[in-house]
Design an enzyme around this catalytic site. Sequence first.
Site, PDB file in Angstrom:
ATOM      1  N   ASP A   9      10.472  80.166 -27.054  1.00 29.94           N
ATOM      2  CA  ASP A   9      11.133  80.981 -25.929  1.00 29.94           C
ATOM      3  C   ASP A   9      10.550  80.709 -24.595  1.00 29.94           C
ATOM      4  OD1 ASP A   9      13.569  82.630 -25.298  1.00 29.94           O
ATOM      5  OD2 ASP A   9      12.140  84.509 -25.575  1.00 29.94           O
ATOM      6  N   ASP A  22      17.748  87.914 -29.747  1.00 26.33           N
ATOM      7  CA  ASP A  22      16.721  88.918 -29.533  1.00 26.33           C
ATOM      8  C   ASP A  22      17.053  90.107 -30.506  1.00 26.33           C
ATOM      9  OD1 ASP A  22      15.496  87.701 -27.470  1.00 26.33           O
ATOM     10  OD2 ASP A  22      16.731  88.539 -26.066  1.00 26.33           O
TER      11      ASP A  22
END
Length: 409
Positions: free
Chosen positions: A256, A302
């Site tokens: 990420d 997420d």
Amino acid sequence: MTTTPSGSPARRHVRRRPLRKRGLFSGSARGGNMAEIESPLAVDNATLNDTEAIAANATGRFVATPEGSAVAYGSLVLMALLPIFFGALRSVSCAKSKNSSDMPETITSRDAARFPIIASCTLFGLYLFFKIFSEEYINLLLSMYFFILGILALSHTLSPTMNKIIPTNLPNKQYQLLFTQGTGETKEEIVNYEFDTKDLVCLAFSSVVGVWYLLKKHWIANNLFGLAFALNGVELLHLNNVSTGCILLGGLFIYDVFWVFGTNVMVTVAKSFEAPIKLVFPQDLLEKGLAANNFAMLGLGDIVIPGIFIALLLRFDVSLKKNSRTYFYTSFFAYVFGLGLTIYVMHTFKHAQPALLYLVPACIGFPVTVALVKGELTEMFRYEEKTALCDKESLDEATDDLKESKKEQ
């Protein structure tokens, strides 16, 4: 997976601004058109000064009110918690299920180590596709793909609820969808799916939502599909142990941060990708109602990635047989803390943030600390889901086999 202080345009033709693929955004999700606006999180003391107001009006940029921002981000946090909580609960019964259609997909340590590499290759492949081929045709194929997946995911999500709502005295016929390959001794099953009338009702409702999303791209239809994807992911994707979860979260933590801060690949793919891979909520809902079109967004990554780790800890709680859910509630609170911290840092520094940068340390650190204090750290890392959840089931099966063998004798 990032959070960004951005929004959507008040006019039709404005300069586009790149978005991250997975994370919190503010923007216009209709047709994937995302444009730069002032962030509601960047507005201090809930007011704009005259210069800011004139600049916003001159450029046609939308500035959300503090109330609108609070409603939008609060709703996103609530929507994120729902699939994690209920998906984790359903994952416990899913792990014990003998129905082939409900069997979970187990992620091993090798799978977890490979996942960031595979995800990186997929992301870069999509980047090349969008660079070489027409964005319109690629998104048309993606829309059809997610249309089918969304119908199946939403139908599976609604099925348990439908079983409780529909009266038991109504006729409920059983059906079976069977595809085989070969004949005679070489015959093997390709698809063997059992369903009933209640499942058909769920499928019909999900199809209506699918057509609605396909034609209108409405944010409510997007959220129904997004919630279904997230809940199914948390329910059906199982980590086999805590070490595997740490490997997966740690790898995606690096993934990420690298793709968000190191390159523009994720930005390019995200702004071109049209699919229900995010939850959205309008910041101008109070002003425009359901016709609102300035959205704050939260990527499904997420939700699902930390969610499957939280679900694992719930199953670990169950295996302890102490009638408590200490590690589940600890990790659940850690997720809320990490998501809130992401929004706070974005507000403070007024810059895009990778959400996993905060979620991963919180979701791993909190339960590990609790286990260390309680003296159960070794037991936590030795926990293997298959043996822990299936011991009783295997014992029952062995007992039944023994009884049958005695009857035959």
